[in-house]
Design a protein around this motif. Structure first.
Motif, PDB file in Angstrom:
ATOM      1  N   GLY A  16      46.876  47.875  47.462  1.00 44.86           N
ATOM      2  CA  GLY A  16      47.544  47.887  46.211  1.00 44.86           C
ATOM      3  C   GLY A  16      48.633  49.012  46.357  1.00 44.86           C
ATOM      4  O   GLY A  16      49.125  49.106  44.922  1.00 44.86           O
ATOM      5  N   ASP A  17      48.668  49.911  47.245  1.00 44.70           N
ATOM      6  CA  ASP A  17      49.251  50.924  47.180  1.00 44.70           C
ATOM      7  C   ASP A  17      51.043  50.730  46.733  1.00 44.70           C
ATOM      8  O   ASP A  17      51.617  51.564  46.051  1.00 44.70           O
ATOM      9  N   ALA A  18      51.357  49.365  47.214  1.00 44.31           N
ATOM     10  CA  ALA A  18      52.956  49.279  46.957  1.00 44.31           C
ATOM     11  C   ALA A  18      53.150  48.444  45.902  1.00 44.31           C
ATOM     12  O   ALA A  18      54.291  47.962  45.571  1.00 44.31           O
ATOM     13  N   VAL A  19      52.070  47.952  45.038  1.00 43.22           N
ATOM     14  CA  VAL A  19      52.290  47.394  43.843  1.00 43.22           C
ATOM     15  C   VAL A  19      52.837  48.192  42.787  1.00 43.22           C
ATOM     16  O   VAL A  19      52.183  49.268  42.378  1.00 43.22           O
ATOM     17  N   ASP A  20      53.684  47.839  41.815  1.00 42.17           N
ATOM     18  CA  ASP A  20      54.318  48.773  40.966  1.00 42.17           C
ATOM     19  C   ASP A  20      53.493  48.669  39.677  1.00 42.17           C
ATOM     20  O   ASP A  20      53.606  49.862  39.131  1.00 42.17           O
ATOM     21  N   SER A  21      52.677  47.806  39.226  1.00 47.57           N
ATOM     22  CA  SER A  21      51.994  48.112  38.295  1.00 47.57           C
ATOM     23  C   SER A  21      50.755  46.709  38.169  1.00 47.57           C
ATOM     24  O   SER A  21      51.277  45.663  38.615  1.00 47.57           O
ATOM     25  N   ALA A  22      49.626  46.953  37.419  1.00 47.49           N
ATOM     26  CA  ALA A  22      48.694  46.069  37.291  1.00 47.49           C
ATOM     27  C   ALA A  22      47.547  46.134  36.180  1.00 47.49           C
ATOM     28  O   ALA A  22      47.327  47.393  35.816  1.00 47.49           O
ATOM     29  N   LEU A  23      47.400  45.431  35.271  1.00 43.87           N
ATOM     30  CA  LEU A  23      46.412  45.308  34.311  1.00 43.87           C
ATOM     31  C   LEU A  23      45.236  44.763  34.683  1.00 43.87           C
ATOM     32  O   LEU A  23      45.407  43.429  34.977  1.00 43.87           O
ATOM     33  N   LEU A  24      44.156  45.334  34.765  1.00 46.87           N
ATOM     34  CA  LEU A  24      42.836  44.996  35.257  1.00 46.87           C
ATOM     35  C   LEU A  24      41.950  44.907  33.873  1.00 46.87           C
ATOM     36  O   LEU A  24      41.913  45.777  33.033  1.00 46.87           O
ATOM     37  N   VAL A  25      41.139  43.758  33.532  1.00 46.98           N
ATOM     38  CA  VAL A  25      40.283  43.480  32.621  1.00 46.98           C
ATOM     39  C   VAL A  25      38.891  43.136  33.211  1.00 46.98           C
ATOM     40  O   VAL A  25      38.756  42.405  33.880  1.00 46.98           O
ATOM     41  N   ASN A  26      37.745  43.796  32.370  1.00 47.10           N
ATOM     42  CA  ASN A  26      36.514  43.287  32.972  1.00 47.10           C
ATOM     43  C   ASN A  26      35.410  43.818  31.868  1.00 47.10           C
ATOM     44  O   ASN A  26      35.543  44.887  31.310  1.00 47.10           O
ATOM     45  N   GLN A  27      34.341  42.829  31.725  1.00 47.67           N
ATOM     46  CA  GLN A  27      33.432  43.305  30.719  1.00 47.67           C
ATOM     47  C   GLN A  27      32.311  44.287  31.472  1.00 47.67           C
ATOM     48  O   GLN A  27      32.105  43.671  32.564  1.00 47.67           O
ATOM     49  N   GLU A  28      31.800  44.858  30.811  1.00 45.50           N
ATOM     50  CA  GLU A  28      30.823  45.755  31.610  1.00 45.50           C
ATOM     51  C   GLU A  28      29.508  45.026  32.120  1.00 45.50           C
ATOM     52  O   GLU A  28      29.119  45.273  33.224  1.00 45.50           O
ATOM     53  N   PHE A  29      29.005  44.168  31.418  1.00 45.66           N
ATOM     54  CA  PHE A  29      27.957  43.375  32.040  1.00 45.66           C
ATOM     55  C   PHE A  29      28.260  41.804  32.574  1.00 45.66           C
ATOM     56  O   PHE A  29      27.580  40.865  32.432  1.00 45.66           O
ATOM     57  N   ASP A  30      29.629  41.687  33.096  1.00 46.37           N
ATOM     58  CA  ASP A  30      30.019  40.451  33.446  1.00 46.37           C
ATOM     59  C   ASP A  30      29.171  39.946  34.623  1.00 46.37           C
ATOM     60  O   ASP A  30      29.195  40.882  35.594  1.00 46.37           O
ATOM     61  N   ALA A  31      28.368  38.907  34.700  1.00 48.57           N
ATOM     62  CA  ALA A  31      27.328  38.682  35.847  1.00 48.57           C
ATOM     63  C   ALA A  31      28.285  38.189  37.120  1.00 48.57           C
ATOM     64  O   ALA A  31      27.839  38.336  38.183  1.00 48.57           O
ATOM     65  N   ALA A  32      29.159  37.341  36.736  1.00 50.27           N
ATOM     66  CA  ALA A  32      29.917  36.727  37.934  1.00 50.27           C
ATOM     67  C   ALA A  32      30.834  37.700  38.684  1.00 50.27           C
ATOM     68  O   ALA A  32      31.129  37.718  39.997  1.00 50.27           O
ATOM     69  N   THR A  33      31.546  38.481  37.890  1.00 49.65           N
ATOM     70  CA  THR A  33      32.140  39.634  38.541  1.00 49.65           C
ATOM     71  C   THR A  33      31.876  41.076  38.075  1.00 49.65           C
ATOM     72  O   THR A  33      32.573  41.539  37.093  1.00 49.65           O
ATOM     73  N   PRO A  34      30.542  41.714  38.734  1.00 47.86           N
ATOM     74  CA  PRO A  34      30.239  42.842  38.267  1.00 47.86           C
ATOM     75  C   PRO A  34      31.245  43.715  38.042  1.00 47.86           C
ATOM     76  O   PRO A  34      32.154  43.905  38.812  1.00 47.86           O
ATOM     77  N   TYR A  35      31.148  44.708  37.180  1.00 48.91           N
ATOM     78  CA  TYR A  35      31.872  45.601  36.562  1.00 48.91           C
ATOM     79  C   TYR A  35      32.353  46.817  38.021  1.00 48.91           C
ATOM     80  O   TYR A  35      33.557  47.156  37.716  1.00 48.91           O
ATOM     81  N   SER A  36      31.481  46.980  38.953  1.00 47.38           N
ATOM     82  CA  SER A  36      31.897  47.724  39.900  1.00 47.38           C
ATOM     83  C   SER A  36      32.985  47.506  40.553  1.00 47.38           C
ATOM     84  O   SER A  36      33.939  48.056  41.466  1.00 47.38           O
ATOM     85  N   GLY A  37      33.215  45.910  40.835  1.00 45.10           N
ATOM     86  CA  GLY A  37      34.289  45.282  41.415  1.00 45.10           C
ATOM     87  C   GLY A  37      35.755  45.745  40.747  1.00 45.10           C
ATOM     88  O   GLY A  37      36.550  46.096  41.497  1.00 45.10           O
TER      89      GLY A  37
END
Length: 528
Positions: A414-435
């Motif tokens: 994503g180096d060339a992407v101007d901006s992005a907003l990410l959202v994740n819950q700490e104990f999200d089971a389907a997409t763990p926070y480390s991702g």
């Protein structure tokens, strides 16, 4: 989550953007020019009532043969309602899966706080092979019909039965649509997204992805970074663990949320009478699981179905009361009907979502072919996380014998992407926070909003003002939270309160306090 591989497009090449790579690894000439979408009144009542327009985008099945067989992608649009001077372009939305229908997500604009969604044309679409797109993949519509054999292969013969069942499903998909299966990788969907941009006549698009939809966004950002204006990703896929390893990590995460859920049931023992400690509730759960293995309730509700009834609790707090009530009904009254209704609601009719899940994830990247590898890895995970490990293993097992070779995993950048907003819950089971932390590292111009101790998967636009107000500010002005040093969230929000069944609070929540029904339904269907 599972994905697929694809190719590149015209305007991207003309603008000096690298072409995508085809299934065989060769660069593809950008010589497909999509026709504009012919918009008409939607047949779907809810879309029609909201004033949406619907149409089909015609794209090549195989972008290396742009004059060959064509397929149709179902698309919907709700145009901006703000003055033209405030117009900010199109917002394309995807609910994930793979296999989730996103056509109704053009309705999401009204759910963004402060009217920030009014400045965009909201575009929903069913990816290739999904929902109303043509053709839609189906392999065996009765695959999940109960009763099924147990998930955990303790008893002799379970493993053999399950392996045969998985191989049979993969073979059924090959019989159903051999040509289509070759072109259902994530990169194919990304190529379709670029065709959609061109068909809409836009130099750049905005994109809002949930769950697996965040991986579509990551790959699109890698292949076409200059075609992205604003990018929101909620429930972020780890781009470095697609897909075998990510599923093993999910097993641990679902077990943790199952623990949170059973602790919550224990807190409300005066309502459910299933134990006043989490350990007691979990003991009752596993006792019932074993009993159903010996004697399926009503001849239908076996251990596999029982596990599936509880799995939605791992995706968030909505519906926790219903599952606990079904649990209590079976334990105290021997009544399986509430649980069976939840099972039917969770699995739904047909297998389009499951077929597309496999068709994408099995071919996005290599899976182990040796069953001995699967067996060792899943018994190791089961020792720590018994709740969902083997259910997840069998869900993915067709990938071991999938008839289409896997492509090379995309190196997300994503180096060339101007901006992005990410959202994740700490104990999200389907997409763990480390991702989310990994994606934040790969998108240096991004910011991460984390929800401390949150257990909801892809919970944005769900009434948490700390989260939703950041999304609104980003969509309205492009404003991101200030990025902090280190591998961490840039903003930390508190989760919404857990349901309180004894007071009925959760049953009376207002629309402003919960996720829009259309989004919740899309995310639920994407999980099937």
């Amino acid at each position: 989550m599972r994905k697929h591989l694809a190719v590149a497009l015209t305007a991207g090449m003309l603008a000096g953007i690298p072409a995508l790579t085809g299934s065989a690894g060769a660069d593809v000439a950008p010589d497909f020019d999509p026709a504009p979408i012919r918009w008409e009144e939607c047949r779907d009542e809810r879309l029609r009532h909201a004033g949406a327009e619907c149409g089909f985008l015609r794209v090549p099945l195989d972008y290396t043969e742009p004059n060959g067989r064509m397929i149709s992608l179902a698309v919907s649009r709700i145009e901006h309602t703000s003055p033209e001077r405030d117009y900010q372009g199109v917002m394309v939305v995807n609910p994930g899966g793979p296999g989730g229908s996103g056509r109704k997500l053009s309705l999401l604009g009204d759910s963004v706080p402060d009217g920030a969604g009014a400045d965009y044309d909201w575009i929903g679409f069913d990816p290739r092979g999904v929902g109303a797109s043509e053709p839609a993949l189906s392999c065996d519509a009765d695959h999940f019909s109960p009763p099924r054999s147990a998930y955990v292969p303790f008893r002799e013969g379970v493993e053999r039965i399950r392996l045969r069942r998985a191989a049979d499903y993969a073979a059924a998909c090959e019989r159903a649509a051999p040509e289509l299966l070759e072109h259902l990788r994530t990169t194919d969907t990304v190529q379709d997204l670029e065709s959609l941009r061109e068909a809409l006549g836009r130099e750049r698009i905005n994109y809002y992805g949930f769950s697996y939809g965040t991986y579509i966004g990551q790959v699109y950002a890698t292949k076409h970074p200059r075609r992205l204006r604003r990018l929101v990703m909620d429930g972020v896929v780890d781009p470095g663990e697609v897909w075998y390893r990510s599923n093993l990590k999910q097993d641990l995460a679902f077990d943790r949320v199952f623990g949170v859920y059973t602790d919550w049931i224990a807190e409300h023992d005066s309502v459910y009478h299933l134990g006043d400690t989490g350990d007691e509730v979990r003991r009752r759960y596993y006792e019932r699981l074993a009993e159903l293995g010996r004697h399926p309730a009503g001849g239908v509700l076996g251990p596999a179905e029982w596990t599936d009834v509880f799995l939605p609790a791992g995706y968030g707090r909505h519906g926790w009361e219903n599952i606990a009530e079904a649990f209590s009904a079976l334990v105290h009254r021997g009544d399986p009907e509430p649980a069976l209704k939840l099972y039917e609601a969770a699995n739904g009719p047909g297998d389009n979502g499951y077929a597309m899940y496999l068709a994408t994830e099995c071919t996005d990247a290599e899976w182990p072919r040796l069953w001995s590898t699967w067996r060792a890895d899943h018994w190791r995970a089961f020792a720590k996380a018994p709740f969902e490990t083997w259910g997840n293993a069998w869900y993915n097992a067709p990938c071991r014998t999938w008839p289409v070779p896997a492509g090379e995993r995309v190196r997300v950048d994503g180096d060339a992407v101007d901006s992005a907003l990410l959202v994740n819950q700490e104990f999200d089971a389907a997409t763990p926070y480390s991702g989310a932390l990994e994606a934040r590292e790969r998108f240096p111009e991004s910011a991460l909003v984390g929800v401390s101790s949150g257990v909801t998967h892809s919970g944005s636009l769900g009434g948490n003002a700390c989260v939703d107000d950041r999304i609104a500010a980003y969509l309205a002005e492009g404003t991101l939270p200030e990025r902090k040093a280190g591998r961490r969230a840039d903003v930390t929000c508190e989760p919404l309160p857990a349901p309180r069944p004894e007071s009925g609070t959760a049953r009376r929540e207002t629309r402003s306090q919960r996720q829009p029904d259309v989004l919740r339904a899309a995310l639920r269907n994407a999980r099937r």
